[in-house]
Write an enzyme that holds these catalytic residues in place. Structure first.
Site, PDB file in Angstrom:
ATOM      1  N   GLU A  98       0.809  -1.223   0.000  1.00 45.38           N
ATOM      2  CA  GLU A  98       0.000   0.000   0.000  1.00 45.38           C
ATOM      3  C   GLU A  98       0.840   1.270   0.000  1.00 45.38           C
ATOM      4  O   GLU A  98       0.415   2.298  -0.521  1.00 45.38           O
ATOM      5  CB  GLU A  98      -0.965  -0.002   1.184  1.00 45.38           C
ATOM      6  CG  GLU A  98      -2.108  -1.017   1.057  1.00 45.38           C
ATOM      7  CD  GLU A  98      -1.755  -2.400   1.576  1.00 45.38           C
ATOM      8  OE1 GLU A  98      -0.562  -2.643   1.884  1.00 45.38           O
ATOM      9  OE2 GLU A  98      -2.658  -3.256   1.676  1.00 45.38           O
ATOM     10  N   PHE A 103     -11.765  -7.122  13.949  1.00 46.59           N
ATOM     11  CA  PHE A 103     -10.704  -7.618  13.071  1.00 46.59           C
ATOM     12  C   PHE A 103     -10.345  -6.554  12.028  1.00 46.59           C
ATOM     13  O   PHE A 103     -11.214  -6.011  11.368  1.00 46.59           O
ATOM     14  CB  PHE A 103     -11.155  -8.907  12.374  1.00 46.59           C
ATOM     15  CG  PHE A 103     -10.100  -9.438  11.434  1.00 46.59           C
ATOM     16  CD1 PHE A 103      -8.850  -9.819  11.913  1.00 46.59           C
ATOM     17  CD2 PHE A 103     -10.348  -9.532  10.074  1.00 46.59           C
ATOM     18  CE1 PHE A 103      -7.870 -10.293  11.048  1.00 46.59           C
ATOM     19  CE2 PHE A 103      -9.372  -9.996   9.199  1.00 46.59           C
ATOM     20  CZ  PHE A 103      -8.128 -10.383   9.693  1.00 46.59           C
ATOM     21  N   GLN A 104      -9.072  -6.273  11.908  1.00 44.51           N
ATOM     22  CA  GLN A 104      -8.539  -5.265  10.984  1.00 44.51           C
ATOM     23  C   GLN A 104      -9.147  -3.888  11.192  1.00 44.51           C
ATOM     24  O   GLN A 104      -9.305  -3.120  10.243  1.00 44.51           O
ATOM     25  CB  GLN A 104      -8.678  -5.725   9.528  1.00 44.51           C
ATOM     26  CG  GLN A 104      -7.820  -6.968   9.271  1.00 44.51           C
ATOM     27  CD  GLN A 104      -7.592  -7.258   7.806  1.00 44.51           C
ATOM     28  OE1 GLN A 104      -8.456  -7.001   6.974  1.00 44.51           O
ATOM     29  NE2 GLN A 104      -6.434  -7.812   7.488  1.00 44.51           N
ATOM     30  N   LYS A 124     -17.535  -0.519   6.051  1.00 43.32           N
ATOM     31  CA  LYS A 124     -18.013  -1.498   5.082  1.00 43.32           C
ATOM     32  C   LYS A 124     -19.526  -1.385   4.861  1.00 43.32           C
ATOM     33  O   LYS A 124     -19.998  -1.510   3.733  1.00 43.32           O
ATOM     34  CB  LYS A 124     -17.650  -2.907   5.546  1.00 43.32           C
ATOM     35  CG  LYS A 124     -17.874  -3.948   4.471  1.00 43.32           C
ATOM     36  CD  LYS A 124     -17.212  -5.270   4.814  1.00 43.32           C
ATOM     37  CE  LYS A 124     -17.417  -6.249   3.665  1.00 43.32           C
ATOM     38  NZ  LYS A 124     -16.769  -7.533   3.915  1.00 43.32           N
ATOM     39  N   MET A 128      24.782   8.061   1.601  1.00 40.29           N
ATOM     40  CA  MET A 128      24.546   9.321   2.294  1.00 40.29           C
ATOM     41  C   MET A 128      24.803   9.165   3.788  1.00 40.29           C
ATOM     42  O   MET A 128      25.311  10.076   4.446  1.00 40.29           O
ATOM     43  CB  MET A 128      23.118   9.805   2.027  1.00 40.29           C
ATOM     44  CG  MET A 128      22.876  11.240   2.425  1.00 40.29           C
ATOM     45  SD  MET A 128      24.030  12.386   1.658  1.00 40.29           S
ATOM     46  CE  MET A 128      23.077  13.006   0.289  1.00 40.29           C
TER      47      MET A 128
HETATM   48  C1  LIG Z   1      12.699   5.115   4.867  1.00 42.02           C
HETATM   49  C2  LIG Z   1      14.010   5.732   5.174  1.00 42.02           C
HETATM   50  N1  LIG Z   1      14.828   5.179   6.104  1.00 42.02           N
HETATM   51  C3  LIG Z   1      16.034   5.734   6.381  1.00 42.02           C
HETATM   52  C4  LIG Z   1      16.438   6.866   5.731  1.00 42.02           C
HETATM   53  C5  LIG Z   1      17.790   7.503   6.058  1.00 42.02           C
HETATM   54  N2  LIG Z   1      18.674   7.471   4.871  1.00 42.02           N
HETATM   55  C6  LIG Z   1      18.809   8.536   4.053  1.00 42.02           C
HETATM   56  S1  LIG Z   1      19.815   8.206   2.740  1.00 42.02           S
HETATM   57  C7  LIG Z   1      20.080   6.630   3.268  1.00 42.02           C
HETATM   58  C8  LIG Z   1      20.973   5.710   2.487  1.00 42.02           C
HETATM   59  C9  LIG Z   1      20.470   5.445   1.122  1.00 42.02           C
HETATM   60  O1  LIG Z   1      21.289   4.469   0.524  1.00 42.02           O
HETATM   61  P1  LIG Z   1      21.220   4.173  -1.018  1.00 42.02           P
HETATM   62  O2  LIG Z   1      19.826   3.983  -1.421  1.00 42.02           O
HETATM   63  O3  LIG Z   1      22.162   3.078  -1.345  1.00 42.02           O
HETATM   64  O4  LIG Z   1      21.680   5.545  -1.661  1.00 42.02           O
HETATM   65  P2  LIG Z   1      23.129   6.222  -1.729  1.00 42.02           P
HETATM   66  O5  LIG Z   1      23.175   7.277  -0.690  1.00 42.02           O
HETATM   67  O6  LIG Z   1      24.141   5.152  -1.510  1.00 42.02           O
HETATM   68  O7  LIG Z   1      23.187   6.787  -3.105  1.00 42.02           O
HETATM   69  C10 LIG Z   1      19.401   6.391   4.468  1.00 42.02           C
HETATM   70  C11 LIG Z   1      19.454   5.124   5.210  1.00 42.02           C
HETATM   71  C12 LIG Z   1      15.538   7.424   4.787  1.00 42.02           C
HETATM   72  N3  LIG Z   1      15.821   8.556   4.140  1.00 42.02           N
HETATM   73  N4  LIG Z   1      14.357   6.829   4.512  1.00 42.02           N
END
Ligand SMILES: Cc1ncc(C[n+]2csc(CCOP(=O)(O)OP(=O)(O)O)c2C)c(N)n1
Ligand SMILES: [Mg+2]
Lengths: 171, 608
Positions: B70, B132-133, B182, B505
């Site tokens: 979803e 439920f749900q 529902k 990052m």
């Molecule tokens: C749902 C979610 N969880 C954690 C983060 C924190 N976060 C930001 S960038 C990142 C790493 C992303 O890694 P990747 O997709 O390999 O991209 P890269 O930076 O290596 O290009 C994380 C964990 C986020 N932005 N979103």
């Protein structure tokens, strides 16, 4: 560039809302979610025919925060109007307290004497207790309660502030 | 014969065969969707929405796209909305269906994307019994939406459903949830067309006050170092707003920068465009923001990724801020001329006033300002050196550049979505967008896993276009199940993974702030993306060195179906330029050489 004013001011915010379920939760959730203070809150239907309720919130913050509060509340879909009465001009703000004092002898007589001076009404009386009803500005209620403290103050119930602009203007 | 009539034959509230046709709530809902011009919805079935799915089955005006989660339905709807200007529509079941949608809703809220999400709910008599749900969907989504509704009375259904669309698309757009018990969708409900009466309490202001625009333009005429700072609000105001912005920028001769969300509202390849501003913005955009004397913010909201250290943000400039949402003005930065209104209308009015008011900004001063900007531009803050020896490691910036250049060679209308991380910033810096609505990214919430379902939504909206998800290997695994959706609908989506085997990052920040202790940021146990693609009936490709890159990109672009391209890039590359949090725009890091020089302040660490 405009400088930011860091002084904390108190504000009475009056909000006219559609009287529908969840509307109070929206307003309170907004205050909680954005970290705004709520010092007191009242809510009741005011226009039965138009399904409108009025919420009064006493809050505090920098002038910028108060502006934000108004703007953020104004964004909510069921909000008709929002006004900061402290800004609009002279207004009347009142709250009511029910104050229970349990004591006997000298403190009891003293409590009654002070209640008279404050024009508080004893709405319930037993041999050992009073329930006083007092209406007025928040500060007046505060000082009454302070004075009752050494005289057997047992319980307090307060309504929070209801407020309205003086004169013919409305929000 | 069917007991319930076929929806396609229905003219509601008319006398079919001499009798009043009684519609079920589910059928009323579908009529409203048709009235609202909805031709596609993204969803996932379940007990509480079965009556709606049954009504869907018996009609063909509204197409349903079955996602695999979803959250992905909402992201797909967001991309559908952002790439078409229409409202994105979602249908999910109660309980887990609704809770799974929440991330997407907040994403749409943060980025002002119009989405209407219909959630199933247990029948009204069961509400509050821990049935439920059952989940308190309106409670859970109250702060996650622009507005939400629980329909308890069949008489309200049609009005509420129409109103949801109005609220989602008007003013500052956003997500709206309509929770449908529902018994409401099963039982009879009266149909009603959309009301023409104004909403009693919700009245967004889109027409700006002339007086404010007059003051703004007067300041622009006096400006010696002006700058347009544009944002997603210009995109939301429609393509005609972007077109008007182009005229305003050219007419005034002012430089123009944009936020991440605004990319494409002004052609990024144009000379007057300085690139993106903010944390990973260009040197010239950030120094111009710092040094300008009149800053004209249009549909942007002074996000912390844009402003950096607040007390040092564009110090000394006269600030004009136009936004459709009064709460955005003076929220972060105090401005001198606030303008509440639709960005497109504000820009049109600025053009009128520019021609009406005498005088023009001092041409000598403006020329000098441009000279200064060109000097900053001469630093070439996005420059990188790619070793072109065929066996050399691919630098991620080079991969994005080549992807852009080769995609342009195809001459196809191109839509780019991204995940979140370094690759997102490199895509923003190195891919170019000369038209609005082509750039689909999660800005405000920064949701990893956005890009793949967003590509689904964009491709559904534009079946003949080239749709590319520029992805990171970590992010793309967050909604990788959507490869199933891509296979089912034969969507020719291209998933271009900049695989650095790190949450790059996160690694970058760990280098900057935590002594390079790479706590949990290594992408261990990665799948073989080629075999992963193949198991979902897509083409898998891989480039491991520069010599292979162009061939892989060309093959990917030539492939008629879906592709997962695993682009193995340098693992240690960091994203520059960068303003470390807590620093000012004139304290940018241009490259790794400078990294040792930063001392991120204690407050800066808090701001991360
Ligand atoms: C749902 C979610 N969880 C954690 C983060 C924190 N976060 C930001 S960038 C990142 C790493 C992303 O890694 P990747 O997709 O390999 O991209 P890269 O930076 O290596 O290009 C994380 C964990 C986020 N932005 N979103
Ligand atoms: Mg990575």
């Amino acid at each position: 560039m405009t400088m930011q004013d860091e002084t904390i001011v108190s504000a009475v915010i009056s909000i006219l809302v559609e009287n529908e379920s969840g509307v109070l939760a929206r307003v309170i959730g907004l205050f909680a979610g954005r970290g705004y203070n709520i010092e007191s809150l009242t809510v009741a239907p005011v226009e039965q025919s138009r399904h409108q309720s009025r919420i009064n919130i006493v809050t505090s913050g920098t002038p910028q925060v108060i502006e934000q509060i108004k703007a953020q509340v104004g964004r909510l879909v069921p909000v008709y109007r929002v006004a900061d009465l402290t800004q609009v001009g002279p207004h009347v703000a009142r709250e009511m307290a029910l104050v229970k004092v349990v004591s006997s002898g000298e403190p009891r007589t003293e409590a009654l004497r002070i209640a008279e001076a404050f024009r508080a009404r004893a709405v319930d009386t037993t041999a050992t207790s009073f329930v006083f009803e007092l209406t007025g500005a928040t500060e007046k209620l505060d000082s009454f309660i302070d004075l009752m403290r050494p005289l057997g103050l047992a319980e307090v119930s307060r309504t929070g502030v209801a407020a309205i602009i003086r004169g013919p203007r409305t929000i | 014969m069917n007991a319930t009539p076929n929806l396609n034959d229905l003219k509601p509230n008319t006398h079919a065969h001499g009798a009043d046709v009684v519609l079920s709530g589910a059928e009323v809902l579908l009529r409203v969707l048709v009235d609202q011009g909805v031709d596609v919805i993204f969803g996932y079935p379940g007990g509480a929405v079965l009556p709606i799915y049954d009504a869907l089955f018996r009609q063909n005006a509204v197409r349903h796209i079955l996602v695999r989660h979803e959250q992905a339905a909402v992201h797909a709807a967001e991309a559908y909305a952002r790439s078409t200007g229409k409202v994105g529509v979602v249908l999910v079941t109660s309980g887990p269906g609704a809770t799974n949608a929440v991330t997407g809703l907040v994403d749409a809220l943060m980025d002002s994307i119009p989405v209407v999400c219909f959630t199933g709910q247990v029948g009204v008599p069961l509400i509050g019994t821990d049935a439920f749900q059952e989940a308190d969907t309106t409670g859970i989504t109250r702060q996650a939406t622009k507005h939400n509704y629980l329909v308890k009375n069949p008489a309200d259904l049609a009005r509420v459903a129409h109103e949801a669309f109005h609220i989602a698309r008007s003013g500052r757009p956003g997500p709206v949830v309509v929770d449908l018990p529902k018994n409401i969708s099963v039982g009879p409900a009266p149909y009603a067309p959309a009301s023409r009466a104004p909403h009693p309490s919700y009245r967004p202001q889109s027409e700006p006050e002339r007086e404010a625009v007059v003051r703004a333009v007067a300041a622009m005429k006096r400006a010696r170092r002006p700058l347009f700072y544009t944002g997603g609000g210009v995109i939301n105001a429609g393509p005609q707003a972007s077109e008007a912005l182009g005229r305003l920028v050219r007419r005034t001769g002012f430089p123009c920068t944009s936020t991440l969300m605004g990319l494409g509202c002004y052609p990024t390849t144009d000379r007057q465009f300085l690139g993106m501003l903010g944390m990973h913005g260009t040197y010239e955009a950030n120094l111009a923001t710092h040094g300008c004397d009149v800053l004209v913010a249009l549909g942007a909201r002074f996000d912390d990724r844009v402003t950096g250290r607040l007390d040092a943000f564009s110090p000394g400039s006269f600030k004009i801020h136009a936004d459709i949402e009064p709460s955005q003005i003076n929220k972060i930065v105090q401005v001198d001329v606030p303008i509440v209104g639709d960005a497109g209308r504000v820009i049109e009015m600025m053009l009128e006033e520019w021609d009406r008011q005498d005088g023009a900004s001092d041409p000598a001063a403006l020329a000098q300002w441009w000279q200064q900007i060109e000097a900053w531009r001469g630093i070439r803050s996005l420059h990188f050196d790619q070793d072109m020896t065929p066996s050399a490691i691919i630098r991620p910036q080079h991969a994005v550049r080549r992807l852009y250049e080769l995609a342009m060679e195809t001459g196809r209308d191109t839509f780019v979505s991204t995940e979140v991380g370094q690759h997102q910033m490199w895509a923003a810096q190195h891919f170019q967008f000369d038209r609005p609505n082509r750039w689909l990214t999660s800005g405000g919430l920064g949701t990893m896993g956005y890009g793949l379902p967003a590509a689904v939504g964009a491709q559904i909206a534009h079946p003949d276009a080239l749709v590319i998800d520029i992805a990171g290997e970590a992010s793309t695994l967050m909604n990788i199940q959507e490869l199933g959706t891509i296979a089912q609908y034969r969507l020719p989506v291209k998933i271009f993974i900049l695989n650095n085997q790190y949450m790059g990052m996160v690694r970058q920040w760990q280098e900057l702030l935590h002594g390079s202790r790479y706590s949990e940021s290594y992408s261990a146990a990665l799948p073989d993306f080629i075999r992963l693609a193949e198991s979902f009936h897509a083409k898998g490709m891989r480039a491991t060195c520069v010599g292979e890159l162009d061939d892989v990109i060309r093959a990917m672009l030539a492939e008629p179906g879906a592709v997962v391209a695993d682009i193995c890039v340098a693992q240690d590359e960091n994203c520059y330029p960068m303003i470390p949090s807590g620093a000012a725009h004139n304290q940018m890091l241009l490259g790794p050489e400078q990294e040792g020089e930063v001392k991120v302040s204690a407050e800066g660490r808090m701001l991360v």
